[in-house]
Design an enzyme around this catalytic site. Structure first.
Site, PDB file in Angstrom:
ATOM      1  CE  LYS A  33       6.755  53.923  30.284  1.00 44.61           C
ATOM      2  NZ  LYS A  33       8.122  54.489  30.181  1.00 44.61           N
ATOM      3  CG  ASP A  47      12.883  56.665  23.675  1.00 39.45           C
ATOM      4  OD1 ASP A  47      13.332  55.529  23.892  1.00 39.45           O
ATOM      5  OD2 ASP A  47      12.476  57.406  24.583  1.00 39.45           O
ATOM      6  CG  ASP A  61      13.537  56.911  31.991  1.00 47.96           C
ATOM      7  OD1 ASP A  61      12.352  56.574  31.766  1.00 47.96           O
ATOM      8  OD2 ASP A  61      14.491  56.537  31.293  1.00 47.96           O
ATOM      9  CD  GLU A 118       9.598  57.448  28.060  1.00 48.53           C
ATOM     10  OE1 GLU A 118       9.798  56.865  26.984  1.00 48.53           O
ATOM     11  OE2 GLU A 118       9.026  56.915  29.029  1.00 48.53           O
TER      12      GLU A 118
END
Ligand code: AMP
Length: 628
Positions: free
Chosen positions: A87, A221, A23, A187
């Site tokens: 990111k 998420d 992850d 994800e």
């Protein structure tokens, strides 16, 4: 060198070395594997330490790179050499991120162009791919140290909203770190695997004894920097993503910012004063995060910074972040709409990401769906655990699950008049393919330009250009004779391959689409909203463009026919044709599709009788010839 054998019967890889699940998060990253004995996914950690590796990179004076906790400690003292949230920069241009530029306390090159951003540290420049590769290299080394075996293969997760460029950038970062990235997985998809809903028994939740035939789940998420909600359908061990929605610029970081703004306002300071003092900006940001985490289980927070006391209550915090939470709820509503479901159609709600520990978040999501949320797996580890399960599937150890994903925007090519011809509609399943045949417009046309676009509007100018190439070497043929098949293939990672092939001659050309820079979530949202707002106008414009194209084609074929057969036409026929052609030509310059159709009809009515006569004569001549 490690060996991998392919099992011809199942097409699976026979595992002879470790495949890890990673992850790669905005705030934290971690590695998980399937435990060889218990067959359960576990997050890797050194003794007495957390499985989470802060996604922070520090460059020291000597040029050494430090990643993780040690790097995070340098955030305050050396903000310019210490990179966090890299990111957020993946696949982005400076234009994409400039609205949030003050968030980055390091130097993001602001040349204001649309080219990919770079980060400057000292006199060196790093791309987000380089930066992510440093994190992945650290994760690889840690895993090798813990497992005492080389780690060369990985499954890496990305937010569902990552576009092709961002997925490819993640893959490239893996390659730079010495990892063969076997699969890029969304994800939420990984998280759903980890929850074992309707899936095999090696999920942390133990799977289900007799899973129901079909189940619909919403995966919510909310991490440090990104938000995704995905609606998944699980039937007989097959996971299908029905829709995804989200915001790649929304997460726990924004909650921290809200607290920072609150404290600044209380102290009578402005945003400018924050950007003028990088060290202070970092320090207050970390204090804000500490406050937020504390308020997940307490009603009041208080701390000292530079001799000042900073305080905040849970009630105030909740008021500050309510608009952020509301945004995520709006995304949930959109995801339901795209999946053509009502709230009551959702069987389970799964919570993922560190920010779902905020009680207000759980409560709001639960209220929206009208059900309690499922938050029993550690929200920081759940994605990596799912990635490990996916790695296990790829290794051929787990054959009960299949994964399907969807395209977030329609994909197509430009056709005559600048129209968008959709080959793969939005929300189509990935992997997937589509093909369609096209032809040439002109006699002897030797090449054809293939322009690939992404978006929902009818005119390509309103969509996003992904790639362009020329199919060359088409042998000379009359217009309309060439058969050019354009095929789109999206692989499991969402990478699009476009191929154009002229079927008569076999000439072909292909391209893999890696868009030059990323699509921001705001752009994506605007594209979708625009398509709805302009739907009526678009339909009218498409009809006009199609009428014009038809008119232009008729003018061209009539002109050719008349030039070839002038000797066989009466003077009156020639004059009437010229007048009708002129009227049609004029109508093409006006915005009236009905007028164009009328003029097309008039020209056809004039030319049809003599065209038929000449054709009949030609046939008669041909028949006579045959009889002789
Ligand atoms: P992730 O990207 O999933 O690793 O999530 C990281 C985010 O979760 C960061 O913004 C953290 O500050 C936040 N976070 C972690 N623990 C908590 C907590 N107990 N309460 C609120 N936010 C948290």
């Amino acid at each position: 060198m490690a060996k991998i054998a392919i099992n011809i019967a199942t097409g699976s890889l026979q595992q002879e070395e470790m495949i890890v699940g990673i992850d790669l998060g905005t705030t934290n990253s971690l590695v998980a594997i399937i435990h060889p004995e218990t067959k359960q996914p576990i997050a890797l950690k050194e003794h007495n330490s957390s499985s989470l590796v802060p996604s922070v990179i520090h460059f020291d004076e000597a040029g050494n790179v430090v990643v993780g906790e040690e790097a995070k400690k340098q955030l305050i003292s050396q903000p310019q050499n210490t990179i966090f949230s890299a990111k957020r920069l993946m696949g982005k241009s400076y234009n994409d991120i400039k609205a949030n530029a003050s968030f980055f306390s390091y130097k993001v090159i602001d040349d204001n162009t649309e080219s990919l951003v770079k980060v400057q540290v000292g006199n060196k420049f790093y791309s987000p791919i380089d930066l992510s590769s440093f994190i992945l290299k650290e994760l690889k080394q840690r895993a090798e140290h813990i497992l005492k075996t080389p780690v060369n293969k990985a499954v890496i997760t990305v937010p569902a909203y990552f576009n092709d460029a961002q997925r490819q950038a993640t893959r490239d970062a893996g390659k730079l770190a010495g990892l063969d990235v076997l699969r890029i997985v969304n994800e939420p998809t990984a998280a759903s695997l980890a929850y074992g809903l309707g899936a095999p028994s090696n999920s942390p939740k133990g799977g289900e004894e007799n899973p129901p035939k079909e189940k619909t789940i919403a995966v919510y998420d909310l991490g440090g920097g990104t938000f995704d909600v995905s609606i998944l359908k699980i039937a007989n061990g097959v996971f299908e993503v029905l829709s995804t929605n989200g915001d790649t610029y929304l997460g726990g970081d924004d909650m921290d910012k809200a607290i920072v703004h609150y404290w600044l306002a209380q102290a009578g300071l402005t945003e400018d004063e924050l950007s003028g003092n990088r060290e202070f900006a970092q320090a207050i940001r970390l204090k804000a995060e500490e406050a937020k985490i504390h308020l997940s289980s307490n009603d009041h927070f208080s701390t000292a910074l530079n001799g000042d006391i900073l305080t905040i209550t849970k009630i105030t915090f909740e008021q500050l972040v309510q608009p952020l939470v509301d945004k995520t709820i709006a995304c949930c509503a959109n995801a339901l709409k795209d999946a053509e479901l009502k709230k009551s159609g959702i069987d389970v709600i799964v919570m993922v990401g560190g920010s779902t520990r905020v009680p207000l978040v759980k409560q709001s999501v639960s209220e929206f769906f009208g059900k309690p949320v499922n938050d029993s797996v550690n929200p920081d580890e759940v994605v990596a655990l799912g990635a490990a399960i996916q790695a296990d599937i790829l290794a051929g150890n787990n054959k009960q699950v299949l994964l399907l994903d969807v395209t977030p925007l329609s994909l197509g090519i430009e056709t005559m008049g600048g129209l968008m011809d959709v080959l793969i509609p939005r929300n189509s399943k990935i992997p997937g393919k589509a093909a369609r045949q096209y032809t040439t417009q002109k006699d002897g046309q030797g090449s054809m330009r293939i322009s690939v676009f992404q978006g929902e509007r009818d005119m390509v100018k309103d969509n996003r250009r992904l790639a362009e190439f020329n199919l060359t070497g088409i042998p000379g043929m009359p217009a309309g004779m060439a058969k050019v098949e354009v095929s789109f293939l999206i692989n499991a990672d969402g990478i699009l391959s476009v191929r154009a092939k002229e079927l008569r001659s076999g000439v072909e050309q292909s391209i893999e689409v890696k868009p030059q820079y990323g699509l921001t979530d705001a752009e994506l949202e605007t594209m979708l909203l625009d398509s709805i707002a302009h739907a009526k106008d678009d339909i009218a414009l498409r009809a006009l463009v199609e009428a014009r194209t038809e008119g232009e084609q008729l003018l061209s074929t009539t002109e050719k026919f008349v030039n070839k057969n002038a000797a066989l036409l009466a003077k009156e026929e020639l004059m009437n044709t010229a007048a009708a052609m002129q009227a049609l030509q004029l109508s093409l310059t006006l915005e009236d599709k009905d007028l164009i159709h009328t003029k097309i009809e008039e020209l056809n009515n004039i030319s049809r009788p003599y065209a038929e006569r000449i054709m009949d004569q030609a046939i008669a001549v041909a028949m006579k010839g045959r009889m002789v």
